[in-house]
Enzyme design. Structure first.
Site, mmCIF file in Angstrom:
data_model
loop_
_atom_site.group_PDB
_atom_site.id
_atom_site.type_symbol
_atom_site.label_atom_id
_atom_site.label_comp_id
_atom_site.label_asym_id
_atom_site.label_seq_id
_atom_site.Cartn_x
_atom_site.Cartn_y
_atom_site.Cartn_z
ATOM 1 N N ASP A 99 0.924 -1.056 -0.037
ATOM 2 C CA ASP A 99 0.100 -0.182 -0.109
ATOM 3 C C ASP A 99 0.824 1.265 -0.117
ATOM 4 O O ASP A 99 1.535 1.556 0.913
ATOM 5 C CB ASP A 99 -0.998 0.125 1.292
ATOM 6 C CG ASP A 99 -2.141 1.008 1.349
ATOM 7 O OD1 ASP A 99 -1.907 2.045 0.633
ATOM 8 O OD2 ASP A 99 -2.910 0.631 1.749
ATOM 9 N N ASP A 200 -2.816 4.746 -2.732
ATOM 10 C CA ASP A 200 -3.487 5.506 -1.695
ATOM 11 C C ASP A 200 -3.871 6.921 -2.612
ATOM 12 O O ASP A 200 -3.260 7.459 -3.204
ATOM 13 C CB ASP A 200 -2.877 5.785 -0.600
ATOM 14 C CG ASP A 200 -3.769 6.523 0.416
ATOM 15 O OD1 ASP A 200 -4.609 5.778 0.934
ATOM 16 O OD2 ASP A 200 -3.457 7.645 0.762
ATOM 17 N N GLU A 242 -6.894 3.903 -5.582
ATOM 18 C CA GLU A 242 -7.954 4.385 -4.620
ATOM 19 C C GLU A 242 -8.470 5.750 -5.271
ATOM 20 O O GLU A 242 -7.785 6.920 -5.138
ATOM 21 C CB GLU A 242 -7.563 4.622 -3.146
ATOM 22 C CG GLU A 242 -8.652 4.767 -2.227
ATOM 23 C CD GLU A 242 -8.488 5.560 -0.982
ATOM 24 O OE1 GLU A 242 -9.375 5.250 -0.041
ATOM 25 O OE2 GLU A 242 -7.339 6.073 -1.111
ATOM 26 N N HIS A 316 -10.315 -1.094 5.608
ATOM 27 C CA HIS A 316 -9.866 -0.366 6.683
ATOM 28 C C HIS A 316 -10.704 1.001 7.038
ATOM 29 O O HIS A 316 -10.415 1.375 7.838
ATOM 30 C CB HIS A 316 -8.455 -0.385 6.619
ATOM 31 C CG HIS A 316 -7.921 0.643 5.893
ATOM 32 N ND1 HIS A 316 -7.793 0.283 4.362
ATOM 33 C CD2 HIS A 316 -7.154 1.963 5.999
ATOM 34 C CE1 HIS A 316 -7.647 1.461 3.696
ATOM 35 N NE2 HIS A 316 -7.072 2.300 4.657
ATOM 36 N N ASP A 317 -11.298 1.461 6.088
ATOM 37 C CA ASP A 317 -11.975 2.812 6.280
ATOM 38 C C ASP A 317 -13.535 2.526 6.435
ATOM 39 O O ASP A 317 -14.138 3.757 6.444
ATOM 40 C CB ASP A 317 -11.670 3.637 4.974
ATOM 41 C CG ASP A 317 -10.018 4.312 4.945
ATOM 42 O OD1 ASP A 317 -9.548 4.123 5.698
ATOM 43 O OD2 ASP A 317 -9.681 4.509 3.745
#
Ligand code: TEU
Ligand code: CA
Length: 540
Positions: A99, A200, A242, A316-317
């Site tokens: 990531d 990201d 993302e 994870h968000d």
């Protein structure tokens, strides 16, 4: 060399390392913990692990604030442990997907420490600065975690731009030297044998703050092409961006089959449906089912043959899907399996977030038991605007990112087998019922249902390449669709709600072979779907 487009038939499992498995009792998950659980992941049948950031970091935003891209944070172990993880994962048939956070660094990165020394410093231009006077902001742009996006630095008498916390200064992609540093970082990790990268907020890197442009800046795709040409093409690596701002049109650019940009992107249109229009995720609204079907239909059909989707409910968000759009009570198992069926039957690369395969749920903690920077920024701001504590707690229960970040529930021992010490965030008290040990050997568990779905994907090419056709778009309870690649044809039917419904499945085709379903065949009536019932048929 990796096979071209291998990632189209891969299944990716996301690990939030600090919450996965601790092995030294400090309450934080670590590399050795992931290594220990590789047999579990191999059993599930996944091909890649997307590993949330493990780089050196002050952990202001749990690792999304990186102070050294070519080193790992000691909380997870050493670089030798990381290399061991990459190698051992390969022995289990699994690639590590890193990531990477390239839109911003930590304010403790050596580049930023240099950059704020003087305007003449060679690293100054690695970040986004604007002149001004203390107290007179360049403009009114806001940061995602609360407050202004501008922060004053007296030494240089300038403001720097940060779209997230003040400890996450935005990098200036206009500077070619900075870009070259980023390509070098990517290649550093490719050389270590990783299978690819999750990028990201990659849609923000072309920002133009003077025009208040954040996502989809004018040079965005030029930058991405440059990055890809210098890095991922070396070995057909997977690259997933993302992109909260992607529309199908934009996603087709990113995931152009010519490979000039990325493999695929995460789009969030379905994720943003249960909030009030034009407002934030905290402003809760029920899921509009019809709109939800339209959104999936649009993405499935518009990218067919000219782009590639990623399929996910959780990360994870995001809150836990079974609590969000399933039923975390009576029908937890049925609804978790239904949601899995609905998603894994579609076209795209499926992502599973740790614990999703167990049907892990949201939590309701006291405010001080939460840990997320986003939540506290929101709470402070909204309390000042007059929201009550109770109202805000409702939003937090439904949407806080910490819902996804509670420790992985391995077994019924203390702290769910996650740690022998004190976990960095409280374990969900329901671990005594919901845990891996209980599910791995129980044939009809959620875990084994995911395993079967994954096996089906491996066995049936139509799940990868078949064309998607939505059925009965106007039905207000059923989500049904076909997949067809000319050789093989599947019918997927899902009852999205907790009441029984009549649905004429037998009218869809004469000869149906049930491949998988979330109820036993006992008492099954083809044209009646029980609460959250889901089935995949082959049409012969
Ligand atoms: O998230 C991007 C992002 O826009 C988030 O702020 C998102 O809107 C929010 O989490 C939804 O609640 C990425 C990472 O996934 C996130 O964990 C980081 O905090 C963020 O970037 C900053 O790097
Ligand atoms: Ca540890």
């Amino acid at each position: 060399m990796l096979k071209k487009d291998w990632w189209k038939s891969a299944i990716i499992y996301q690990i939030y390392p600090r919450s996965f498995q601790d092995t030294n009792g400090d309450g934080f998950g670590d590399f050795q913990g992931i290594i220990k659980r590789l047999p579990y992941l191999e059993k599930l049948g996944i091909d890649c692990i997307w590993l949330c950031p493990v780089y050196r970091s002050p952990q202001d935003d749990n690792g999304y604030d990186i102070s050294d891209y070519c080193d790992v944070d000691p909380m997870f172990g050493t670089m030798a442990d990381m290399e061991e993880l990459i190698g051992k994962a390969r022995e289990h048939g699994i690639y590590i997907v890193m990531d990477l956070v390239l839109n911003h660094s930590s304010d403790e990165h050596k580049w930023f420490i240099e950059a704020k020394k003087s305007r003449e410093n060679p690293y100054h231009d690695y970040y986004v600065w604007r002149d001004g006077k203390e107290g007179v902001l360049p403009n009114d742009m806001k940061a995602a975690f609360g407050g202004s996006a501008w922060e004053w630095v007296p030494e240089v008498e300038q403001y720097y731009f940060h779209q997230f916390s003040v400890k996450q200064p935005d990098l200036n992609w206009e500077n070619p030297k900075l870009r070259q540093e980023l390509w070098d970082i990517i290649n550093f990790w490719i050389d270590k044998g990783v299978g690819g990268f999750r990028l990201d907020v990659i849609d923000l890197v072309g920002k133009v703050p003077d025009e208040k442009i954040t996502s989809n800046g004018p040079k965005l795709h030029e930058y991405i092409k440059e990055m890809t040409a210098h890095t991922f093409v070396r070995d057909n690596l997977i690259s997933v961006g993302e992109t909260w701002s992607a529309t199908p049109e934009i996603a087709k650019l990113y995931s152009n089959p010519d490979g000039s940009e990325l493999s695929m992107v995460f789009q969030f249109e379905h994720i943003c449906l249960d909030q009030q229009e034009g407002k934030e995720k905290w402003d809760l609204a029920p899921l509009p089912f019809h709109k939800f079907k339209e959104v999936w239909n649009k993405w499935q059909t518009e990218l067919y043959g000219c782009g590639w989707n990623s399929l996910f409910w959780d990360n994870h968000d995001l809150p836990r899907i079974v609590s969000r759009w399933g039923d975390e009570g009576q029908y937890r198992e049925e609804s978790a399996k239904m949601l899995a069926t609905l998603l894994h039957g579609m076209q795209g690369t499926p992502y599973i977030y740790q614990g999703e395969e167990l049907g892990m749920t949201n939590v309701k903690y006291e405010l001080e038991e939460y840990r997320d920077i986003e939540l506290f920024g929101m709470y402070k701001e909204r309390r000042a605007q007059g929201y009550t504590h109770e109202e805000l707690m409702e939003s937090i229960y439904a949407k806080t990112r910490d819902n996804a970040r509670t420790p992985m529930q391995w077994d019924t021992t203390e702290q769910a087998g996650f740690t022998t010490g004190k976990p960095w965030i409280k374990v969900n008290p329901n671990y005594t019922e919901i845990n891996a040990a209980e599910q791995v050997d129980r044939e009809n568990s959620i875990f084994n249902y995911y395993r079967k779905l994954i096996q089906l994907r491996k066995e049936l090419p139509v799940l990868t390449d078949g064309k998607f056709t939505m059925l009965d778009m106007d039905h207000n309870q059923i989500f049904a669709y076909l997949r067809d690649n000319g050789e093989d044809k599947l019918l997927v039917v899902c009852n999205f709600y907790g009441n029984t419904v009549d649905y004429a499945v037998s009218e869809k085709a004469e000869d149906l072979e049930l491949l998988i379903g979330n109820y036993t065949e006992e008492n099954m009536q083809t044209d009646v779907l029980r609460p959250y019932e889901a089935r995949i048929y082959r049409i012969r």
